[in-house]
Every structure is written in structure tokens, then in C-alpha cells.
Design an enzyme around this catalytic site. Structure first.
Site, PDB file in Angstrom:
ATOM      1  N   TYR A  23     108.089  12.278  45.872  1.00  0.00           N
ATOM      2  CA  TYR A  23     108.941  11.150  45.496  1.00  0.00           C
ATOM      3  C   TYR A  23     109.742  11.373  44.217  1.00  0.00           C
ATOM      4  O   TYR A  23     110.582  10.548  43.875  1.00  0.00           O
ATOM      5  CB  TYR A  23     108.086   9.884  45.351  1.00  0.00           C
ATOM      6  CG  TYR A  23     107.362   9.533  46.629  1.00  0.00           C
ATOM      7  CD1 TYR A  23     108.058   9.062  47.734  1.00  0.00           C
ATOM      8  CD2 TYR A  23     105.984   9.702  46.738  1.00  0.00           C
ATOM      9  CE1 TYR A  23     107.398   8.755  48.913  1.00  0.00           C
ATOM     10  CE2 TYR A  23     105.311   9.394  47.912  1.00  0.00           C
ATOM     11  CZ  TYR A  23     106.025   8.927  48.994  1.00  0.00           C
ATOM     12  OH  TYR A  23     105.371   8.622  50.162  1.00  0.00           O
ATOM     13  N   HIS A 100     114.231   5.341  52.819  1.00  0.00           N
ATOM     14  CA  HIS A 100     113.023   6.053  52.403  1.00  0.00           C
ATOM     15  C   HIS A 100     113.425   7.200  51.485  1.00  0.00           C
ATOM     16  O   HIS A 100     114.389   7.921  51.770  1.00  0.00           O
ATOM     17  CB  HIS A 100     112.259   6.599  53.604  1.00  0.00           C
ATOM     18  CG  HIS A 100     111.728   5.516  54.477  1.00  0.00           C
ATOM     19  ND1 HIS A 100     110.581   4.829  54.164  1.00  0.00           N
ATOM     20  CD2 HIS A 100     112.214   4.976  55.619  1.00  0.00           C
ATOM     21  CE1 HIS A 100     110.382   3.915  55.091  1.00  0.00           C
ATOM     22  NE2 HIS A 100     111.355   3.977  55.991  1.00  0.00           N
TER      23      HIS A 100
END
Length: 146
Positions: A23, A100
Site C-alpha cells: 500500500y 483500490h
């Protein structure tokens, strides 16, 4: 001025700490500040919301229809199994763009399916934080087309 709601789901409050190899090092606060700045340059008022609780996300989606022109949504892990969030999205008339940070199709097999994408106007995956800006651009284009 158009109003857009940015909703981030479970564990996204842990950005910058959780799985930085997936991430990145950016935090939720940084993401939200960058998105508000980008929205402002487009003449859009952006409100940000994050919750680890399915019901809170559903409530916010329901409330959004009367307040915002559209939603940018990262449902987190709810993407893969929350028919309740899917039904909440399907119940409103404003467009929702699913986003996402990682490419969910390149990760573990259980992450490959999104039960929410089918009721969203579109899905953007795998572009890191930039994907949120792409979602905002796409949402604004969708609203222009309407």
C-alpha cells in the site's frame, strides 16, 4: 460546486503502517489532504470518511444520495464479500467509483472478485494513491455525461 464523498473502508486508517510493500508509505491523512486539494482545483467539495464498520459505511452510502453528486469508495476487504454494501450502492441513484490502491487481480485469489464492482459506475485498481485522483476525474466525467 459539486460535492463528492470519499469513503475508505476497513484497515485503511492503517495506511503508512500496514503492508507498506503493498500500500505504500503514505498515510490516510496524506491521501485525504491530497484528494481535497485536487478536488478544489476541479471546483469540487470533497468530504472524507473512513470506517472499519460495515454498518457505518452502509449508513453513509444511504445518506450520501441526498447530499453528494457521487461517491469514491474503497471498500477494503468488504469488496470481496459484503453483499450488504453492494445492496446499499445498488439502492442509490448517484454514481459510485470503486478504487483500490493495489491491483486486487494480482494478489491472493480471494481478492480477485469484487462483489461491489457490478453495481458501481467503474473500478480503478493498482495505481496507488493516484488511483483516487483517477476516480475523481472519472466521476466528474460521468457527471458531465449525465
Amino acid at each position: 460546486m459539486k460535492k463528492v464523498l470519499l469513503v475508505n473502508g476497513p484497515n485503511l486508517n492503517r495506511l503508512g503502517v500496514r503492508e507498506v510493500n503493498v500500500y505504500g508509505k503514505g498515510t490516510l491523512a496524506t491521501l485525504e489532504a491530497d484528494m481535497k486539494q485536487e478536488a478544489e482545483t476541479m471546483g469540487v467539495e470533497l468530504e472524507c470518511f473512513q470506517s472499519n464498520h460495515e454498518g457505518a459505511i452502509i449508513d453513509r452510502i444511504h445518506e450520501a444520495e441526498d447530499i453528494y453528486e457521487g461517491i469514491i469508495l474503497n471498500p477494503g476487504a468488504f469488496t470481496h464479500y459484503s453483499y450488504a454494501i453492494r445492496d446499499a450502492i445498488a439502492s442509490i441513484s448517484i454514481p459510485v467509483i470503486e478504487v483500490h490502491i493495489s491491483n486486487i487481480h494480482q494478489r491472493e485469489s480471494f481478492r480477485h472478485e469484487s462483489v461491489t464492482a457490478a453495481v458501481c459506475a467503474g473500478q480503478i485498481v493498482g495505481f496507488g494513491f493516484y488511483g483516487y485522483k483517477l476516480a475523481l476525474f472519472a466521476l466528474m466525467e460521468k457527471l458531465r455525461e449525465a
